[in-house]
Design a protein around this motif. Sequence first.
Motif, PDB file in Angstrom:
ATOM      1  N   LEU A  95       0.818  -1.212   0.000  1.00 56.26           N
ATOM      2  CA  LEU A  95       0.000   0.000   0.000  1.00 56.26           C
ATOM      3  C   LEU A  95       0.846   1.254   0.000  1.00 56.26           C
ATOM      4  CD1 LEU A  95      -2.841  -1.003   2.509  1.00 56.26           C
ATOM      5  CD2 LEU A  95      -2.975  -0.832   0.007  1.00 56.26           C
ATOM      6  N   LEU A  96       1.941   1.236   0.734  1.00 55.52           N
ATOM      7  CA  LEU A  96       2.835   2.389   0.760  1.00 55.52           C
ATOM      8  C   LEU A  96       3.441   2.645  -0.623  1.00 55.52           C
ATOM      9  CD1 LEU A  96       4.180   4.586   2.485  1.00 55.52           C
ATOM     10  CD2 LEU A  96       6.025   2.958   2.978  1.00 55.52           C
ATOM     11  N   CYS A  97       3.766   1.569  -1.325  1.00 53.79           N
ATOM     12  CA  CYS A  97       4.313   1.748  -2.684  1.00 53.79           C
ATOM     13  C   CYS A  97       3.288   2.385  -3.605  1.00 53.79           C
ATOM     14  CB  CYS A  97       4.761   0.397  -3.235  1.00 53.79           C
ATOM     15  SG  CYS A  97       6.204  -0.306  -2.396  1.00 53.79           S
ATOM     16  N   PHE A  98       2.021   1.997  -3.475  1.00 55.38           N
ATOM     17  CA  PHE A  98       0.984   2.580  -4.310  1.00 55.38           C
ATOM     18  C   PHE A  98       0.655   4.013  -3.908  1.00 55.38           C
ATOM     19  CE2 PHE A  98       0.044  -1.816  -5.490  1.00 55.38           C
ATOM     20  CZ  PHE A  98      -0.179  -1.679  -6.857  1.00 55.38           C
ATOM     21  N   LEU A  99       0.717   4.296  -2.594  1.00 52.29           N
ATOM     22  CA  LEU A  99       0.346   5.625  -2.115  1.00 52.29           C
ATOM     23  C   LEU A  99       1.520   6.592  -2.079  1.00 52.29           C
ATOM     24  CD1 LEU A  99      -1.983   4.641   0.882  1.00 52.29           C
ATOM     25  CD2 LEU A  99      -2.659   5.404  -1.408  1.00 52.29           C
ATOM     26  N   PHE A 100       2.731   6.146  -2.364  1.00 55.19           N
ATOM     27  CA  PHE A 100       3.892   7.024  -2.269  1.00 55.19           C
ATOM     28  C   PHE A 100       3.817   8.219  -3.236  1.00 55.19           C
ATOM     29  CE2 PHE A 100       8.197   8.229  -3.577  1.00 55.19           C
ATOM     30  CZ  PHE A 100       8.716   8.643  -2.351  1.00 55.19           C
ATOM     31  N   PRO A 101       3.435   8.050  -4.515  1.00 58.12           N
ATOM     32  CA  PRO A 101       3.346   9.241  -5.390  1.00 58.12           C
ATOM     33  C   PRO A 101       2.356  10.273  -4.888  1.00 58.12           C
ATOM     34  CG  PRO A 101       3.355   7.234  -6.698  1.00 58.12           C
ATOM     35  CD  PRO A 101       3.184   6.816  -5.271  1.00 58.12           C
ATOM     36  N   THR A 102       1.201   9.819  -4.375  1.00 58.40           N
ATOM     37  CA  THR A 102       0.200  10.772  -3.866  1.00 58.40           C
ATOM     38  C   THR A 102       0.718  11.483  -2.618  1.00 58.40           C
ATOM     39  OG1 THR A 102      -1.535   9.307  -4.707  1.00 58.40           O
ATOM     40  CG2 THR A 102      -2.185  10.988  -3.115  1.00 58.40           C
ATOM     41  N   LEU A 103       1.350  10.724  -1.697  1.00 57.95           N
ATOM     42  CA  LEU A 103       1.917  11.355  -0.489  1.00 57.95           C
ATOM     43  C   LEU A 103       3.016  12.350  -0.854  1.00 57.95           C
ATOM     44  CD1 LEU A 103       2.105   8.250   1.888  1.00 57.95           C
ATOM     45  CD2 LEU A 103       0.443  10.125   1.957  1.00 57.95           C
ATOM     46  N   SER A 121       3.331  14.072  -3.640  1.00 51.61           N
ATOM     47  CA  SER A 121       2.753  15.289  -4.218  1.00 51.61           C
ATOM     48  C   SER A 121       2.117  16.163  -3.142  1.00 51.61           C
ATOM     49  CB  SER A 121       1.717  14.918  -5.283  1.00 51.61           C
ATOM     50  OG  SER A 121       0.661  14.160  -4.704  1.00 51.61           O
ATOM     51  N   HIS A 122       1.450  15.550  -2.151  1.00 51.78           N
ATOM     52  CA  HIS A 122       0.849  16.332  -1.064  1.00 51.78           C
ATOM     53  C   HIS A 122       1.935  17.018  -0.226  1.00 51.78           C
ATOM     54  CE1 HIS A 122      -3.406  15.503  -1.442  1.00 51.78           C
ATOM     55  NE2 HIS A 122      -3.136  14.209  -1.660  1.00 51.78           N
ATOM     56  N   ILE A 123       3.000  16.306   0.077  1.00 52.11           N
ATOM     57  CA  ILE A 123       4.085  16.901   0.879  1.00 52.11           C
ATOM     58  C   ILE A 123       4.745  18.039   0.108  1.00 52.11           C
ATOM     59  CG2 ILE A 123       6.350  16.434   1.883  1.00 52.11           C
ATOM     60  CD1 ILE A 123       5.368  13.603   2.519  1.00 52.11           C
ATOM     61  N   THR A 124       4.955  17.874  -1.178  1.00 53.84           N
ATOM     62  CA  THR A 124       5.583  18.917  -1.995  1.00 53.84           C
ATOM     63  C   THR A 124       4.705  20.152  -2.060  1.00 53.84           C
ATOM     64  OG1 THR A 124       6.640  17.182  -3.313  1.00 53.84           O
ATOM     65  CG2 THR A 124       6.595  19.394  -4.229  1.00 53.84           C
ATOM     66  N   SER A 125       3.411  19.970  -2.266  1.00 54.50           N
ATOM     67  CA  SER A 125       2.509  21.128  -2.313  1.00 54.50           C
ATOM     68  C   SER A 125       2.417  21.813  -0.955  1.00 54.50           C
ATOM     69  CB  SER A 125       1.117  20.680  -2.768  1.00 54.50           C
ATOM     70  OG  SER A 125       0.586  19.730  -1.851  1.00 54.50           O
ATOM     71  N   TRP A 126       2.454  21.030   0.156  1.00 55.52           N
ATOM     72  CA  TRP A 126       2.401  21.651   1.492  1.00 55.52           C
ATOM     73  C   TRP A 126       3.649  22.479   1.743  1.00 55.52           C
ATOM     74  CZ3 TRP A 126       5.569  20.465   5.804  1.00 55.52           C
ATOM     75  CH2 TRP A 126       5.203  21.092   6.979  1.00 55.52           C
ATOM     76  N   ARG A 127       4.823  21.969   1.378  1.00 50.62           N
ATOM     77  CA  ARG A 127       6.055  22.733   1.552  1.00 50.62           C
ATOM     78  C   ARG A 127       6.059  23.979   0.687  1.00 50.62           C
ATOM     79  NH1 ARG A 127      11.233  18.939   1.161  1.00 50.62           N
ATOM     80  NH2 ARG A 127      12.159  20.974   1.670  1.00 50.62           N
ATOM     81  N   ARG A 128       5.492  23.894  -0.530  1.00 50.20           N
ATOM     82  CA  ARG A 128       5.445  25.075  -1.393  1.00 50.20           C
ATOM     83  C   ARG A 128       4.530  26.142  -0.813  1.00 50.20           C
ATOM     84  NH1 ARG A 128       3.571  22.715  -5.426  1.00 50.20           N
ATOM     85  NH2 ARG A 128       5.558  21.958  -6.282  1.00 50.20           N
TER      86      ARG A 128
END
Length: 448
Positions: A397-405, A407-414
């Motif tokens: 599940l982590l492998c499947f959810l890693f791209p979404t996580l 992208s969320h972390i990158t947008s939060w930092r931005r």
Amino acid sequence: MEYRNQGLNGGVEPDEMETFARENSSSKTRYSGVVRQKAYIFDGEGNHYNKEWDLRDGRGKEFCWYHVELPKGNQKLSQYAQYLIDSVCPPLKLQDILSLVSNGPFCGHVDSALVFRVNSPGPSSSKYTFRIAARVTENSVITVSLGRVPRLGFSPVNESILSDVPKVESPTSNEQKNKGGTVIREHLLDFLLTMNHSEEADNPVPKSVSNLVVHIIDTHVDHLQDVVANLEIELDNVELELDSGGFALKKQMLDDRRFPRMHLDLLRLLQVIAHGEQVFPRVKAHCSLKSWFHGDDINAIEELIGRLRRLKENVGFIANRVKAIQAGLDSWQAEQINKKLYYLSFLSIIFLPLSVITGVFGMNVGGVPWTMQNNPEVKDGFLNVMLLCVFMLLVVLLCFLFPTLYSHITSWRRRRATRGSSLLNWKSIFEMRVRSNNRPTSGGYWQL
């Protein structure tokens, strides 16, 4: 065969050529009954008569017309050339015959005669393959067509069934037959309603070679229009069937590939019309230089070229309709596939938990390391296997959810960086305003 070889080599004198032609017309040809031949002579005053097949030119105002109908079938071009050699050689030479029977559009002078052709490539047995060629001189015209061209000939006006009000024959009653009048069958009336022109009996008899050339081109365009009209009627009927039909009818149309074949036929028609657009303007240009070609007939050829262009637009519109219907059938097929996949996924939702439960409770962990239940040190073997399965599931599940996580972390930092920069800007602006208010002024000017 001796006169034929001499005619091909161009070594026959005019008197001998007439003698050979007379012998050729009197003797039985090799392909008699296969190739249809028609010969007419016109007096230039609106009258025409049948004549012998001697391929002679007219004299004075008289002019002759010789027409050859090649049979429809799976013959090769070489076979058609043999038919023409048997029919019109002599006086025609091999280069004349090749210019008449070859494929593709052509317009030019061959042996001081104007030759033009609109021969479409493709299977000769198809009803969408059109071939018509003409050799025009001042006092004679020789035409070659593939099969019968409707409305190409002439017949007396009093034989026309359109001169009287027709009565449709009823299959249930015979009263109309006893009353007299013109009685026609229903299928013949349907055929007449699909035509965009009158029948052969109403064709005006040409009074000059230029009238005859216009008549030949006109019948070719009318033939194309009839085929396009039949295609439109067929397409309308198919659309009605699709609106009222169900699953079986649509599946049958997809299996038969009806619309792709219809689209290919339309492309063949477009090719024939494009050949006409290339040839007929050149015919007009060549004929305008002839002294015996009338100006009114030049204008008539120009009108026929305009009809061809409008017919090309109509065929393009029909092709778009066929594409739209095929796209609708494709979307319907995709929808049917999606429904089947939905049912399959619904079944998988039902049986997946059951398969998980049966898989879990059907485990035999006795041979797996550190899972021996008989050993008191490792007594929770089954629990260890379940924990290992949960861990592997979390990793997947982590492998499947890693791209979404990510992208969320990158947008939060931005967003955080943008908010911090905006706060620094407001803080610097506030400090500048405070400093400017505390600075002393002199002479009404700001101190720099």
